[in-house]
Write a protein that holds these residues in place. Structure first.
Motif, PDB file in Angstrom:
ATOM      1  N   GLY A   1       0.796  -1.218   0.000  1.00 30.04           N
ATOM      2  CA  GLY A   1       0.000   0.000   0.000  1.00 30.04           C
ATOM      3  C   GLY A   1       0.827   1.265   0.000  1.00 30.04           C
ATOM      4  N   GLN A   2       2.124   1.131   0.285  1.00 31.48           N
ATOM      5  CA  GLN A   2       3.049   2.254   0.366  1.00 31.48           C
ATOM      6  C   GLN A   2       2.567   3.317   1.349  1.00 31.48           C
ATOM      7  OE1 GLN A   2       4.331   3.642  -3.495  1.00 31.48           O
ATOM      8  NE2 GLN A   2       4.289   1.569  -4.320  1.00 31.48           N
ATOM      9  N   ARG A   3       1.962   2.841   2.427  1.00 31.11           N
ATOM     10  CA  ARG A   3       1.491   3.714   3.516  1.00 31.11           C
ATOM     11  C   ARG A   3       1.411   2.867   4.776  1.00 31.11           C
ATOM     12  NH1 ARG A   3      -2.644   3.427  -0.244  1.00 31.11           N
ATOM     13  NH2 ARG A   3      -2.177   5.566  -0.768  1.00 31.11           N
ATOM     14  N   GLU A   4       1.311   3.540   5.906  1.00 29.93           N
ATOM     15  CA  GLU A   4       1.237   2.804   7.163  1.00 29.93           C
ATOM     16  C   GLU A   4      -0.019   1.935   7.202  1.00 29.93           C
ATOM     17  OE1 GLU A   4       2.240   4.590  10.894  1.00 29.93           O
ATOM     18  OE2 GLU A   4       3.400   6.165   9.916  1.00 29.93           O
ATOM     19  N   SER A   5       0.094   0.779   7.788  1.00 30.95           N
ATOM     20  CA  SER A   5      -1.043  -0.133   7.897  1.00 30.95           C
ATOM     21  C   SER A   5      -2.169   0.463   8.731  1.00 30.95           C
ATOM     22  CB  SER A   5      -0.596  -1.484   8.469  1.00 30.95           C
ATOM     23  OG  SER A   5       0.054  -1.310   9.718  1.00 30.95           O
TER      24      SER A   5
END
Length: 135
Positions: free
Chosen positions: A68-72
């Motif tokens: 996702g290239q973002r924090e979970s």
């Protein structure tokens, strides 16, 4: 043709060492997972006393953060805000805080996932590991 940066073993070891140091400093028994940009496991370390289930949750959080290239945590927030249909998203299983992407020059190199304590503490450990890279 483009070139892209990639994590090397020395980077992975540096991240793991710093994450472990943060966990030990706080007396937190956790599992630390590091994945590449495709979510493939590069490192798994279960500290003494970490729950067995954390060895499944940490890599899932890292995988989710890398893809996702973002924090979970973003996904956890979406679900908590009522969009429960997001639980059916394919190939995403670690939708809890504690997965943090490793970003450099606008590209995701991989991610760190941690599990075993409060989710915010898991994220703290992951961020401490990534900070050791000095990107």
């Amino acid at each position: 043709m483009k070139n892209k940066s990639a994590l090397e073993l020395v980077d992975v070891k540096r991240i793991a060492s710093a994450a472990e140091a943060e966990a030990l400093k706080n007396h937190w028994a956790v599992t630390i997972a590091i994945v590449d940009d495709g979510g493939h496991l590069l490192w798994l370390q279960r500290l003494d006393g970490a729950p067995a289930i954390s060895s499944h949750i940490a890599p899932a959080k890292a995988h989710t953060a890398a893809l996702g290239q973002r924090e979970s945590k973003v996904y956890e927030d979406v679900i908590n805000q009522g969009r429960v249909s997001f639980l059916s998203a394919p190939a995403i299983h670690g939708m809890l805080e504690g997965g943090v992407p490793i970003l450099h020059n606008g590209h995701c190199l991989g991610a760190v996932g941690v599990s075993g304590v409060k989710s915010s503490e898991d994220a703290q450990i992951a961020k401490a590991g990534i900070a050791a890279l000095v990107l």
